[in-house]
Structures are given as structure tokens and as C-alpha cells.
Design an enzyme around this catalytic site. Structure first.
Site, PDB file in Angstrom:
ATOM      1  N   ASP A  84     -22.373  33.537  -6.708  1.00  0.00           N
ATOM      2  CA  ASP A  84     -22.919  33.668  -8.060  1.00  0.00           C
ATOM      3  C   ASP A  84     -24.189  32.864  -8.284  1.00  0.00           C
ATOM      4  O   ASP A  84     -24.827  33.001  -9.318  1.00  0.00           O
ATOM      5  CB  ASP A  84     -21.861  33.215  -9.088  1.00  0.00           C
ATOM      6  N   HIS A 128     -16.264  26.332  -4.003  1.00  0.00           N
ATOM      7  CA  HIS A 128     -15.413  27.491  -3.747  1.00  0.00           C
ATOM      8  C   HIS A 128     -14.074  27.009  -3.218  1.00  0.00           C
ATOM      9  O   HIS A 128     -14.035  26.050  -2.448  1.00  0.00           O
ATOM     10  CB  HIS A 128     -16.079  28.425  -2.728  1.00  0.00           C
TER      11      HIS A 128
END
Ligand code: ACO
Length: 424
Positions: free
Chosen positions: A358, A301
Site C-alpha cells: 500500500d 506486515h
């Protein structure tokens, strides 16, 4: 804040204001930088660039913290409904009981799609990717909205209709008749009914599934200035409509490096399951090899350099939902094995790569019967109130300016156009 930053450039010192947020985040204000120094900041990918100040969402990526309007994500996911979070993210405070009741009535009143939108959905090829259809429908909604309605009416109508859009796209793809919204249900419950009810039959909402859907929606509501939220703001900054701005946000979310990763995670886990030649460890090794072109989807991320708090909640929820539904999914054990292998590997440890939102969401979606190519639409369904909040914050800001980054030009310097026979 009286602190200043000093920039030494071309033999001169320039003083720059320093902006400090309520959580102590520090930014150097470069608004007048070019006017004063002729230099710009160069930050491809915007890793160090604040495009705005915002009171919506706070992330402390180093410590894995996420707050919506000051409230920790874990508390919201546990204690409130998606409707309450949607209300709060858009208008700033959690609703009172009276405000919530009124909001729910408005959502019910606005839930039905215009006939033209149902007709439009029926014209799409059934096997088209639902994100493309979602983007088109969001833009088309503007044509059916009352031009003189106030902003709050547009906002409520959009949130109310998005669940009907998502469910209608799902049923259209399956070739099943579309189910219309029902009043008096929760947002999650009505969505499930429109997805799975059989026409003419009573549909009993499974409270465990409804609670899981509620949680999933809340976890996706907002995530400050990510690719899609910034796109919504970018388009909105030209004073384009809410519909045009959200439609653009849907496009940005679709990419595999952003919301499209949830579909890719499931596809990746599925290929690991079906691959007789390679082990999980081989896939981890491939992810570390730049030349393989393979990345561990659902990992890493830009902002989190710690475990994504949403992934932590989702990992626990995945176990809970699968147990409640009595679903045994071999992909869950592959995901856990992959996570374990990655978290113990120096490559991932050094780069601080952890599972993101996700990584586990797809396994829950799958257990709920949602097809893989709808996963990113599910992300969008939760994210809509966040995009709206970002758009509204910008639109309400009297100092907002059109988003217009600059560049450092590295192409040819001025030259004369040659005749066609002299080229090449
Ligand atoms: N697998 C393997 N290596 C990775 C991964 C990954 N998933 N993610 C990052 N890396 C490596 C990069 O190769 C790079 O290595 P290097 O320093 O040797 O060059 C380093 O970690 C930093 O990665 P960047 O790509 O520079 O990080 P960036 O902040 O630009 O990208 C992103 C973040 C896009 C999320 C990236 O981690 C990624 O591609 N992840 C997989 C896709 C994904 O899950 N996206 C969903 C994100 S969450 C969301 O948007 C909802």
C-alpha cells in the site's frame, strides 16, 4: 512425513502429527488436540495458526518471496495479463491461447450489470464511501444471478462485472453518466474506458496507463490467508454463497490495517506535505512513539519481515508511470524520503518494518486520476479473483468444516441474577 511433535501437558506426553508443505513450511497438526488433551491452542490474531492447507499462494516473508500457483510475482507482473492471472489463480493453471480466448469472450458476455444494480448504485449518496457501496453491491448481485447456474458461471460473471461496478461507483460519485462495458478490450482497458470516457466520444486507451493498471491488478490478486481472504473463507465455510462471502471480504479489506491502508498512506503523505511545523523526521519519531497513536501507514506486515516484493515492483512502477505520464507528484519524494528515514532507523530495522504493497500504490492511482477514497476499491478489483480462488478451494474440499474457533473464557463464573433493586 513421519515426523511427530510431542506435547508434554499435565504430566502426559501427546504425539502430534507434523504437516510439511511443498516449500518446506512446517505445521503441527492440532486437529485432535482438544479431543485428546482437553486443551486448545490460544493464538490471538492467528500469528501462528494455519487455518487450512492451500495450493494457491506461497509467501516466504523472511525472504520477501511471493508466488501465485508457483509463479514468482515479478514474472507475472512483467509477462502476462490480469485475465491470465485471474484464470490461473481460480482454476490452477495459466490458460492456453484457446482457453484465454474463450475466457475473454465469456468475460465480455457477462460484463454488463443488471439494470437493477445500476439502479441500486444510483440510489447511494454520492459522497458515501465507495467501499460500503461495493460491499452492498456485491451482496446484491446474488439477487440478480441465475440460481441454477453452476459455480464457474457465477465466478466468471462476478469477475466480469466487478470492473463495471467499480467504474459505475466512480461515475456516480462524480455525478457523471455511467458508461457501459465494451467487448474486445483488455480487462484493464475496458475498466479505464468505463471510468474516463465521455459519453458519445471515442476513448483512446493510453497503452502506458493500461499496462500500469494491468500490473496493479496483478500485484493485488492474492496474498494467502490475510484478513479478507480468511473472512471470505470464514463466511464461505458456513456454505454461504460466493456473493455473501465476497461481500464480507470487501468489508474486511476496508479497514486501515488491511487494504484501507492505501487511502491512509495518501492522506498521511498529504498531511506531511501540508504540515509547515513538522518534518518527515518528526513523523518518523511520532510513528515510534506508542502514545502518539500514529503509525507509518503502508509500513509493516504480519508476514513480511523483509521488503514486500509487491512494494519493490510498485516503487519502480511509480517512477516509470509518473515519467510516462509526465506527472510530477511531490508526494512521491515525500514517500521516498519517509522510506529512507524509516529504513535507516533502529526502531524500524529491529522490528523488520518495510514498505508494504500500500505504500506506493496510491501515488500511481493518483497519477491515473483515481480519487483517494476509491483506492481500496481498486485493491478489491485486483483481489477479487484471489478471494474467489480461496472460496472455491474451500468449497471444493470434501474435508472442509465450518470455521469455528474456540476461546479461553475469562469472564465471571456462574452467578445468580439479582433483582433490579439489588444491582449496581
Ligand atoms: N508504524 C510504526 N510501528 C509499527 C508499524 C508501523 N506501520 N507497524 C508495526 N509497528 C510496530 C508495532 O508498534 C510493534 O511494536 P512493539 O514490538 O514495540 O510493540 C511491532 O512493530 C509489531 O507490530 P504489530 O502491530 O504487532 O504487527 P502486526 O503483525 O500485528 O501488524 C500491520 C501488521 C497491521 C500491517 C502493522 O504493521 C500496521 O499497522 N501497519 C500499518 C498499516 C498498514 O500499512 N497496513 C497494510 C498492511 S498490507 C495489507 O494488508 C494489504
Amino acid at each position: 512425513m513421519t515426523e511427530k511433535a510431542t506435547l508434554h501437558l499435565n504430566g502426559n506426553d501427546y504425539e502430534l502429527d507434523v504437516v510439511v508443505g511443498t516449500e518446506g513450511e512446517v505445521g503441527i497438526d492440532t486437529l485432535k488436540l482438544r479431543a485428546n488433551t482437553k486443551a486448545i491452542t490460544l493464538d490471538p490474531g492467528y500469528g501462528n495458526t494455519g487455518s487450512c492447507t492451500s495450493a494457491i499462494t506461497f509467501i516466504d516473508g523472511e525472504n520477501g518471496v511471493l508466488h501465485y500457483r508457483g509463479y514468482p510475482i515479478a514474472q507475472l507482473a512483467e509477462k502476462v495479463s490480469f485475465e491470465e492471472v485471474a484464470y490461473m489463480i481460480v482454476w490452477g493453471e495459466l490458460p492456453t491461447q484457446a482457453q484465454l480466448d474463450a475466457f475473454k469472450v465469456q468475460l465480455d458476455e457477462q460484463a454488463m450489470l443488471p439494470t437493477g444494480i445500476y439502479d441500486l448504485i444510483k440510489t447511494f449518496p454520492r459522497d458515501a464511501h465507495p467501499m460500503g457501496m461495493t460491499q452492498a453491491v456485491c451482496a446484491a448481485l446474488e439477487s440478480y444471478s441465475a440460481p441454477d447456474a453452476d459455480t464457474n458461471t457465477h465466478i466468471i460473471s462476478f469477475i466480469a462485472k466487478f470492473k463495471a461496478i467499480t467504474a459505475a461507483l466512480y461515475r456516480h460519485a462524480k455525478g457523471e453518466p455511467i458508461i457501459y462495458p465494451t467487448s474486445g478490450l483488455s480487462y484493464a482497458g475496458d475498466f479505464l474506458k468505463m471510468m474516463y470516457a465521455r459519453p458519445g466520444n471515442d476513448y483512446e486507451i493510453d497503452t502506458a496507463v493500461e499496462a500500469a493498471m494491468n500490473k496493479l491488478l496483478i500485484l493485488h490478486v492474492d496474498h494467502e490467508q490475510n484478513c479478507s481472504a480468511s473472512t471470505v473463507r470464514m463466511v464461505g465455510s458456513s456454505q454461504a454463497s460466493l456473493y455473501a462471502s465476497i461481500s464480507a471480504g470487501v468489508g474486511a479489506l476496508w479497514g486501515p490495517l488491511h487494504g484501507g491502508a492505501n487511502q491512509r498512506v495518501l492522506e498521511m503523505l498529504d498531511s506531511i506535505k501540508n504540515d509547515d511545523d513538522r518534518t518527515t523526521a518528526d513523523y518518523v519519531a511520532m510513528a515510534k512513539d506508542r502514545d502518539s497513536g500514529f503509525r507509518l501507514m503502508g509500513f509493516g506486515h504480519r508476514v513480511y519481515k523483509n521488503y514486500d516484493p509487491r512494494a519493490r515492483i510498485l516503487k519502480a512502477a511509480t517512477d516509470e508511470v509518473l515519467n510516462k505520464l509526465g506527472v510530477k507528484d511531490p508526494l512521491l519524494s515525500i514517500a521516498k524520503e519517509l522510506e529512507q528515514a524509516a529504513l535507516e532507523d533502529d526502531y524500524f530495522v529491529q522490528r523488520k518494518l518495510f514498505p508494504n504493497v500500500d505504500f506506493y500504490s496510491g501515488i500511481i492511482y493518483r497519477a491515473l486520476g483515481i480519487p483517494v477514497n476509491m483506492f481500496t476499491v481498486m485493491f478489491a478489483l485486483g483481489r477479487l479473483p484471489g478471494w474467489i480462488a480461496q472460496w472455491k478451494e474451500l468449497s471444493d474440499d470434501p474435508k472442509a468444516r465450518i470455521y469455528r474457533p474456540r476461546q479461553i473464557y475469562i469472564g465471571e463464573t456462574k452467578r445468580d441474577v439479582p433483582a433490579i433493586g439489588e444491582r449496581g
